[in-house]
Design an enzyme around this catalytic site. Structure first.
Site, PDB file in Angstrom:
ATOM      1  N   LYS A  25      11.401  52.597  49.894  1.00 38.79           N
ATOM      2  CA  LYS A  25      10.119  52.244  50.666  1.00 38.79           C
ATOM      3  C   LYS A  25       8.680  52.597  50.024  1.00 38.79           C
ATOM      4  O   LYS A  25       7.937  51.887  49.619  1.00 38.79           O
ATOM      5  CB  LYS A  25      10.251  52.437  52.044  1.00 38.79           C
ATOM      6  CG  LYS A  25       9.011  51.596  52.700  1.00 38.79           C
ATOM      7  CD  LYS A  25       9.314  52.005  54.239  1.00 38.79           C
ATOM      8  CE  LYS A  25      10.293  51.160  54.854  1.00 38.79           C
ATOM      9  NZ  LYS A  25      10.619  51.705  56.337  1.00 38.79           N
TER      10      LYS A  25
ATOM     11  N   ARG B 280       7.458  56.352  59.106  1.00 41.55           N
ATOM     12  CA  ARG B 280       8.768  55.620  58.636  1.00 41.55           C
ATOM     13  C   ARG B 280       9.637  56.254  57.777  1.00 41.55           C
ATOM     14  O   ARG B 280       9.188  56.968  56.967  1.00 41.55           O
ATOM     15  CB  ARG B 280       8.418  54.221  58.457  1.00 41.55           C
ATOM     16  CG  ARG B 280       7.558  53.343  59.174  1.00 41.55           C
ATOM     17  CD  ARG B 280       7.278  51.908  58.233  1.00 41.55           C
ATOM     18  NE  ARG B 280       6.164  51.184  58.721  1.00 41.55           N
ATOM     19  CZ  ARG B 280       6.522  50.060  59.505  1.00 41.55           C
ATOM     20  NH1 ARG B 280       7.642  49.840  59.610  1.00 41.55           N
ATOM     21  NH2 ARG B 280       5.450  49.378  60.008  1.00 41.55           N
TER      22      ARG B 280
ATOM     23  N   GLY C  31      16.949  49.710  59.236  1.00 39.74           N
ATOM     24  CA  GLY C  31      17.277  49.949  60.995  1.00 39.74           C
ATOM     25  C   GLY C  31      18.166  51.394  61.075  1.00 39.74           C
ATOM     26  O   GLY C  31      18.251  51.723  62.216  1.00 39.74           O
TER      27      GLY C  31
ATOM     28  N   MET D 149      17.450  54.553  60.341  1.00 42.10           N
ATOM     29  CA  MET D 149      16.886  55.836  60.670  1.00 42.10           C
ATOM     30  C   MET D 149      15.724  55.581  61.410  1.00 42.10           C
ATOM     31  O   MET D 149      15.438  54.275  61.852  1.00 42.10           O
ATOM     32  CB  MET D 149      16.462  56.353  59.495  1.00 42.10           C
ATOM     33  CG  MET D 149      17.483  57.041  58.519  1.00 42.10           C
ATOM     34  SD  MET D 149      17.102  57.754  57.202  1.00 42.10           S
ATOM     35  CE  MET D 149      16.890  56.596  56.098  1.00 42.10           C
TER      36      MET D 149
ATOM     37  N   ARG E  60      11.500  45.178  48.961  1.00 42.42           N
ATOM     38  CA  ARG E  60      12.580  45.732  48.514  1.00 42.42           C
ATOM     39  C   ARG E  60      13.522  44.807  47.997  1.00 42.42           C
ATOM     40  O   ARG E  60      13.419  43.274  48.319  1.00 42.42           O
ATOM     41  CB  ARG E  60      13.263  46.584  49.713  1.00 42.42           C
ATOM     42  CG  ARG E  60      13.613  45.790  50.808  1.00 42.42           C
ATOM     43  CD  ARG E  60      14.346  46.614  51.945  1.00 42.42           C
ATOM     44  NE  ARG E  60      14.384  45.805  53.033  1.00 42.42           N
ATOM     45  CZ  ARG E  60      14.806  46.114  54.484  1.00 42.42           C
ATOM     46  NH1 ARG E  60      14.755  47.614  54.612  1.00 42.42           N
ATOM     47  NH2 ARG E  60      14.514  45.328  55.259  1.00 42.42           N
TER      48      ARG E  60
ATOM     49  N   HIS F  56      19.214  42.296  62.781  1.00 46.89           N
ATOM     50  CA  HIS F  56      19.668  43.473  62.172  1.00 46.89           C
ATOM     51  C   HIS F  56      21.045  42.889  61.803  1.00 46.89           C
ATOM     52  O   HIS F  56      21.986  43.157  60.731  1.00 46.89           O
ATOM     53  CB  HIS F  56      19.788  44.490  63.281  1.00 46.89           C
ATOM     54  CG  HIS F  56      20.657  45.620  62.967  1.00 46.89           C
ATOM     55  ND1 HIS F  56      22.101  45.516  63.416  1.00 46.89           N
ATOM     56  CD2 HIS F  56      20.617  46.699  62.180  1.00 46.89           C
ATOM     57  CE1 HIS F  56      22.635  46.770  63.006  1.00 46.89           C
ATOM     58  NE2 HIS F  56      21.879  47.342  62.087  1.00 46.89           N
TER      59      HIS F  56
ATOM     60  N   ARG G 233      58.329  36.158  39.116  1.00 43.76           N
ATOM     61  CA  ARG G 233      59.359  36.871  39.466  1.00 43.76           C
ATOM     62  C   ARG G 233      60.489  35.857  39.896  1.00 43.76           C
ATOM     63  O   ARG G 233      60.547  35.199  40.978  1.00 43.76           O
ATOM     64  CB  ARG G 233      58.949  37.877  40.741  1.00 43.76           C
ATOM     65  CG  ARG G 233      58.157  38.794  40.435  1.00 43.76           C
ATOM     66  CD  ARG G 233      57.525  39.346  41.725  1.00 43.76           C
ATOM     67  NE  ARG G 233      56.767  40.703  41.889  1.00 43.76           N
ATOM     68  CZ  ARG G 233      55.428  40.761  41.737  1.00 43.76           C
ATOM     69  NH1 ARG G 233      54.615  39.681  41.929  1.00 43.76           N
ATOM     70  NH2 ARG G 233      55.124  42.107  41.493  1.00 43.76           N
TER      71      ARG G 233
ATOM     72  N   ARG H 278      60.339  37.048  34.099  1.00 45.02           N
ATOM     73  CA  ARG H 278      61.003  38.362  34.368  1.00 45.02           C
ATOM     74  C   ARG H 278      62.524  37.976  34.862  1.00 45.02           C
ATOM     75  O   ARG H 278      62.595  37.395  35.699  1.00 45.02           O
ATOM     76  CB  ARG H 278      60.269  39.229  35.339  1.00 45.02           C
ATOM     77  CG  ARG H 278      61.246  40.558  35.382  1.00 45.02           C
ATOM     78  CD  ARG H 278      60.531  41.470  36.336  1.00 45.02           C
ATOM     79  NE  ARG H 278      60.449  41.014  37.780  1.00 45.02           N
ATOM     80  CZ  ARG H 278      59.984  41.491  38.908  1.00 45.02           C
ATOM     81  NH1 ARG H 278      59.256  42.628  38.545  1.00 45.02           N
ATOM     82  NH2 ARG H 278      60.149  41.087  40.070  1.00 45.02           N
TER      83      ARG H 278
ATOM     84  N   GLU I  19      57.806  50.622  33.626  1.00 46.80           N
ATOM     85  CA  GLU I  19      57.896  50.785  35.356  1.00 46.80           C
ATOM     86  C   GLU I  19      58.293  52.220  35.636  1.00 46.80           C
ATOM     87  O   GLU I  19      58.290  52.545  36.826  1.00 46.80           O
ATOM     88  CB  GLU I  19      58.812  49.918  36.038  1.00 46.80           C
ATOM     89  CG  GLU I  19      58.062  48.511  35.803  1.00 46.80           C
ATOM     90  CD  GLU I  19      58.950  47.358  36.363  1.00 46.80           C
ATOM     91  OE1 GLU I  19      58.567  46.971  37.651  1.00 46.80           O
ATOM     92  OE2 GLU I  19      60.085  46.918  35.950  1.00 46.80           O
TER      93      GLU I  19
ATOM     94  N   SER J  91      54.503  45.039  29.411  1.00 51.30           N
ATOM     95  CA  SER J  91      53.856  44.878  30.677  1.00 51.30           C
ATOM     96  C   SER J  91      54.048  45.964  31.443  1.00 51.30           C
ATOM     97  O   SER J  91      54.960  46.231  31.845  1.00 51.30           O
ATOM     98  CB  SER J  91      54.225  43.487  31.134  1.00 51.30           C
ATOM     99  OG  SER J  91      53.462  43.232  32.383  1.00 51.30           O
TER     100      SER J  91
ATOM    101  N   GLY K 145      54.254  47.544  34.788  1.00 48.76           N
ATOM    102  CA  GLY K 145      54.646  47.155  36.312  1.00 48.76           C
ATOM    103  C   GLY K 145      54.055  48.456  36.844  1.00 48.76           C
ATOM    104  O   GLY K 145      54.802  49.416  37.382  1.00 48.76           O
TER     105      GLY K 145
ATOM    106  N   CYS L 132      50.944  43.935  35.022  1.00 49.16           N
ATOM    107  CA  CYS L 132      51.166  42.844  36.009  1.00 49.16           C
ATOM    108  C   CYS L 132      51.632  43.533  37.413  1.00 49.16           C
ATOM    109  O   CYS L 132      52.004  42.763  38.369  1.00 49.16           O
ATOM    110  CB  CYS L 132      52.286  41.966  35.514  1.00 49.16           C
ATOM    111  SG  CYS L 132      53.895  43.064  35.389  1.00 49.16           S
TER     112      CYS L 132
ATOM    113  N   TYR M 225      45.641  41.951  28.079  1.00 47.23           N
ATOM    114  CA  TYR M 225      45.454  41.286  29.402  1.00 47.23           C
ATOM    115  C   TYR M 225      45.722  41.903  30.617  1.00 47.23           C
ATOM    116  O   TYR M 225      46.487  42.922  30.656  1.00 47.23           O
ATOM    117  CB  TYR M 225      46.222  39.685  29.395  1.00 47.23           C
ATOM    118  CG  TYR M 225      47.420  39.821  29.527  1.00 47.23           C
ATOM    119  CD1 TYR M 225      48.095  40.099  30.659  1.00 47.23           C
ATOM    120  CD2 TYR M 225      48.449  40.313  28.333  1.00 47.23           C
ATOM    121  CE1 TYR M 225      49.620  40.084  30.747  1.00 47.23           C
ATOM    122  CE2 TYR M 225      49.790  40.350  28.444  1.00 47.23           C
ATOM    123  CZ  TYR M 225      50.531  40.414  29.720  1.00 47.23           C
ATOM    124  OH  TYR M 225      51.792  40.557  29.761  1.00 47.23           O
TER     125      TYR M 225
HETATM  126  C1  PEP Z   1      55.559  46.291  39.302  1.00 46.08           C
HETATM  127  O1  PEP Z   1      56.624  46.919  39.701  1.00 46.08           O
HETATM  128  O2  PEP Z   1      54.386  46.587  39.225  1.00 46.08           O
HETATM  129  C2  PEP Z   1      56.097  44.991  39.145  1.00 46.08           C
HETATM  130  C3  PEP Z   1      54.937  44.027  38.975  1.00 46.08           C
HETATM  131  O3  PEP Z   1      57.174  44.540  39.713  1.00 46.08           O
HETATM  132  P1  PEP Z   1      57.720  44.287  41.391  1.00 46.08           P
HETATM  133  O4  PEP Z   1      56.428  44.306  42.260  1.00 46.08           O
HETATM  134  O5  PEP Z   1      58.426  42.899  41.592  1.00 46.08           O
HETATM  135  O6  PEP Z   1      58.597  45.533  41.495  1.00 46.08           O
HETATM  136 MG    MG Z   2      58.547  46.471  39.515  1.00 46.33          MG
END
Ligand code: PEP
Ligand code: MG
Length: 934
Positions: A56, A126, A135, A137, A370, A493, A601, A657, A800, A819, A821, A887, A907
């Site tokens: 302010k 203020r 509001g 304070m 502001r 508010h 899955r 998978r 995993e 990937s 997990g 994933c 990704y």
């Molecule tokens: C994981 O383990 O991150 C995964 C994607 O497989 P799930 O959740 O099916 O075990």
């Molecule tokens: Mg898993």
């Protein structure tokens, strides 16, 4: 020696504070509004100025620099506040003297004198922290008024009403803020006078009443605080300044900071400003506005104002306000100037502003500006519009929209059919202002503490219903699904807080008569709803319904969102894929912008009602032939599943998978089976039913129980699952592979381009992959020969378990893609169960700060993240350009997405509804990296 050694620290101890005091005396704790350049020099950057003077104060200085009509004033810095709090509520040395010289400068600038009955200067005091905390304070207005000044002012202005209105406000604010007297007795006295006069607004009370109210207020102070209201203006200012500093550590400010992620160490500045009055008659008024509509994003000044009133009347929502558009009719000159200032401010700050102004006898004064808080919908449109108007770049536009904004955008809406049906049945009980969109359903509660208690302790969904919300209701608002108030406008508010946190909210529902004491409310038609009754609200339309109404999640078709995300797509490097098991999910994800399926899955398909019996028979089969028969029944079903997915994703990568969970998940529950068997045995003993039928059923159940027992494991998540299951029961994964390749061949024959990616779960050794891949390859080649079509495919694996990450170079020998997990990887790295921990000790860990964040929601960079880094490095060492994604659930979490970007993943794959959020988060990650490199 001894004496000297004993003396030395004493000397040092004396010396240190002396140095500190000297430093404090030299420190500049007070800046007048026209010293903004000095503050810039001291703080080094605009961010630093905001840190030092609070948002302010910094903006008042900036507006003064821009030659806008700002009343003269000064700021006591946040440094002073911090020193004050650290010293146990004592001003740092030199601060008060600097404040008094600033008061003297104010007196010169205004040609008035503080506390002088002949020509009195009145000021406001203020709070103003670096980040706006609306509001949360304290504020005290009209400081400088006392009995003598009041009488003199009456003589001077001839306006007794105005003077005593200002005086009673000072006493009221002073008592509640400085002396901690509750607000209730003051409100009660005002209400007495209003009802005696039969008026709705305080502004309609005559001077004589206000004089009596002032006396009454002084008595309340005496009775409640056991001391008189101070008549000395300087003393008023000193105590008010202390109270504002202290309010930094008040409960509501603390709760708000916690929720908004604002540091508790920043402190607040104090702004002391010469008072201007909006309650000097018909040519005066006060208002708040945003330079554009912050609910929809539309480019039009939006706000409320009141004629003949002072600031807090508008924000408190206690008086019916006029829409800002009316200003053009009532004060055309002021309206023009205000619009011009609004444009200039937007250009200057390159951001939509939230402004407060007062008109004193026809002259406009700017009291605050502001950055405006906004709904998610508005945030997106504003960012796009400002970029198109070239006020900001597209990069900035993308960075200004937060992933949560996109998420809120996907908030459930009322299902139109269900809404209409409910409305036809008379469930629409009232409507008000639509200040924060989204549908919310919950049980009615009438106060913030109950809201918090029901939501957090009893795990109920609640809607907080209040006449109006106050800053100390924030904890209840945050706990509620939605908020309804019977009073207040768009800038009340309740509306401000709701918008910031994306809480669906309807305010100003005047038809609701709320009786919080009796825990009930009455609608316009006389219907009574009690605490605990269900309520549905639509923050987008402002409608309030009795009961529960079904909701739907909208498609992302808003043109501004589409455009913003298309810009984001140009900035991001990460691909955004989706976890989808069914064609309908895949289609939706594609509409949301998914560029592939990162995880299907397959076992989810097995859980469908008509398939589960077949799956069970397959598992329980006593011979290879029996099992082959059941698998043959499953084959066409799986093939159809994959065909659907390939078609939906036409041309985009699809990662399938192979079966992952332990088989017991498909079988009846062991304990339930045991209970049924005991029941059957008892009935047999008691001759309860046909003995032969009972015997047959018992035998069948015992057979199932035997198999369940045989498959039973103490630690199934660490047991026969993933690739281990594929190796143990090869015919099952052969069937899956056949289904994939047959579907791929069928698609290829129809010209659908595809390259299925077959993903093997939970591998910990390279040999597992070697064996499994050889088996699957054999099946794939068989199908290709049978079908006479060549389809490309790839084998990859999920990382995993920690071992897989640590030997990723060996794993990569047999895997063409990885990937992560991270659900399992987090479970196996921490050694804590993903199924139990979150409802158990994990919340205790988070509360006690043992863990900073839930590692199942945001990647634990130090541990799990490190394994990922190792996995990426080793994997690509062995196989150049190895494609790597994620994933686990973390793939949709913005902080984890940023980590994946930095770690060089290709990704992230997340649930369809997170895809738009992930697109933005990935762009943020890339842009932040670019910024850091500059
Ligand atoms: C994981 O383990 O991150 C995964 C994607 O497989 P799930 O959740 O099916 O075990
Ligand atoms: Mg898993």
């Amino acid at each position: 020696m001894k004496t000297a050694a004993a003396k030395k620290p004493k000397k040092a101890a004396r010396g240190k504070p002396a140095r500190r005091i000297e430093a404090q005396t030299r420190t500049k704790f007070v800046y007048s509004f026209d010293e903004i350049r000095l503050a810039e020099r001291a703080a080094g950057s605009w961010d630093g100025v905001r840190g030092l003077l609070g948002g302010k104060g910094a903006n008042l200085g900036e507006m003064t620099k821009l030659k806008m009509p700002v009343p003269p004033g000064f700021v006591v810095t946040t440094e002073a506040c911090k020193a004050f709090l650290a010293a146990g509520d004592r001003f740092p040395r030199g601060m008060w003297e600097q404040a008094l010289s600033a008061v003297a400068a104010l007196e010169r600038a205004t040609r008035k004198k503080f506390g002088d009955p002949d020509n009195p200067l009145l000021v406001s005091c203020r709070s103003g922290a670096k980040f706006s905390m609306p509001g949360m304070m304290d504020t005290v207005l009209n400081i400088g008024l006392n009995d003598a000044v009041a009488e003199a002012l009456v003589r001077l202005t001839g306006d007794e009403r105005f003077v005593f209105d200002a005086y009673r406000r000072l006493i009221q604010m002073y008592a509640t803020v400085v002396l901690d007297v509750p607000a209730k007795p003051f409100e009660a006295l005002l209400e007495q006078h209003r009802s005696r006069r039969g008026v709705w607004n305080d502004a309609d009370l005559p001077a004589e009443d206000l004089r009596a109210i002032t006396e009454g207020f002084k008595q309340i102070v005496m009775e409640r605080a056991h001391r008189p209201f101070p008549m000395d203006a300087v003393e008023q200012l000193r105590l008010a300044t202390m109270a504002v500093f202290r309010s930094w550590n008040g409960k509501r400010a603390y709760d708000y900071r916690k929720a908004a992620g604002i540091s508790h160490d920043l402190g607040t500045a104090v702004n002391v400003v010469a008072m201007v009055f909006g309650n000097l008659g018909a040519d005066s008024g006060t208002g708040v506005a945003t330079t554009r509509n912050v609910t929809t994003g539309e480019n039009a000044l939006e706000g409320d104002f009141l004629m003949n009133a002072q600031g807090e009347d508008v924000v408190a929502g206690t008086r019916k306000t006029l829409p800002i558009a009316e200003l053009a009719r009532l004060m055309p000159g002021v309206d023009k100037e205000l619009k011009r200032i609004a444009r200039t401010l937007e250009k200057h700050y390159r951001e939509v502003q939230d402004i407060e102004f007062t008109v004193e006898r026809g002259k406009l004064w700017m009291l605050q500006t502001r950055d405006a808080k906004r709904t998610a919908q508005a945030a997106i449109r504003l960012a796009v519009d400002l970029a198109k108007e070239k006020l900001i770049s597209r990069e900035e536009a993308v960075l200004r929209v937060k992933p949560e904004h996109v998420d809120y955008f996907l908030h459930p809406q009322l299902d139109p059919a269900a809404r209409n049906a409910a409305s036809d049945k008379g469930a629409l009980i009232a409507s008000g202002l639509n200040v924060s969109p989204g549908a919310a359903i919950g049980q009615i509660v009438f106060d913030a503490d109950t809201a918090e208690h029901w939501a957090q302790r009893l795990e109920k969904k609640v809607i907080l219903v209040r006449a109006e919300t106050r800053p100390d209701d924030v904890h209840g608002m945050l706990a509620a699904q939605g908020v309804v108030t019977s009073r207040g406008g768009r800038t009340s508010h309740a509306a401000l807080v709701a918008r910031q946190f994306g809480i669906p909210t309807v305010v100003g529902v005047v038809a609701l008569e709320i009786d919080a004491d009796r825990r009930q409310m009455r609608t316009g038609s006389g219907k009574v709803l009690k605490e605990g009754d269900w309520l549905t609200i639509d923050g987008g339309t402002g409608e309030v319904f009795a009961g529960e109404i079904a909701t739907v999640v909208p498609d992302v078709t808003d043109p501004y969102l589409v455009e913003l995300l298309s810009w984001a797509d140009r900035f991001r490097r990460l691909g955004i894929w989706t976890n989808a098991d069914y064609p309908r999910d895949a289609e939706r994800a594609r509409k949301f912008g998914a560029e592939g399926i990162g995880l299907c899955r397959t076992e989810h398909m097995f859980f469908e009602a008509e398939r589960l019996p077949v799956v069970r028979s397959m598992i329980l089969a006593r011979s290879a032939e029996e099992r082959a028969g059941e698998l043959a029944k499953l084959l066409p079903m799986q093939r159809a599943d994959f065909l659907g997915l390939f078609r939906a994703m036409d041309g985009l990568p699809v990662t399938i998978r192979l079966i992952d969970p332990p088989l017991h998940e498909f079988l009846p529950n062991h304990d339930e089976l045991q209970r049924t068997i005991t029941e059957l045995e008892t009935r047999l003993k008691l001759n309860d039913g046909d003995a032969a039928a009972l015997e047959a059923e018992l035998a069948a159940k015992r057979k199932v129980l035997d198999s369940v027992d045989a498959l039973r494991e103490q630690n199934p998540m660490l047991g026969l699952r993933g690739v281990r299951l594929g190796i143990h029961m090869p015919e099952l994964v052969r069937m899956q592979m056949r289904a994939i390749i047959e579907a791929a061949c069928a698609c290829a024959k129809k010209g659908v381009k595809l390259k299925p990616k077959i993903m093997i779960p939970l591998a910990a050794t390279s040999n597992e992959l070697k064996v499994q891949r050889a088996l699957l390859e054999d099946e794939a080649q068989k199908v290709i020969r049978e079908q006479g079509v060549k389809v490309p495919y790839q084998f990859g694996t999920m990382i995993e378990v920690p071992r897989a990450a640590l030997i990723a170079d060996h794993i990569a020998e047999y895997a063409e893609f990885f990937s992560f997990g991270t659900n399992d990887l987090t479970q196996t790295t921490f050694g804590i169960s993903r199924d139990d921990a979150e409802t158990g000790f994990l919340s205790e860990y988070l509360q006690k700060g043992i863990l900073e964040r839930n590692p199942f929601a945001t990647i634990d960079q130090a541990g799990v993240g490190k394994l990922m880094e190792i996995g990426v490095k080793l994997g690509r060492q062995r196989r150049k350009g190895l494609e790597i994604g994620i994933c686990g659930e973390h793939g949709g979490d913005p902080a984890s997405i940023a980590f994946c970007h930095r770690t060089g993943l290709d990704y992230v794959s997340c649930s369809p509804f997170r895809v738009p959020v992930a697109r933005l988060a990935a762009a943020h990650a890339a842009l932040e990296e670019k910024k850091a490199r500059r």
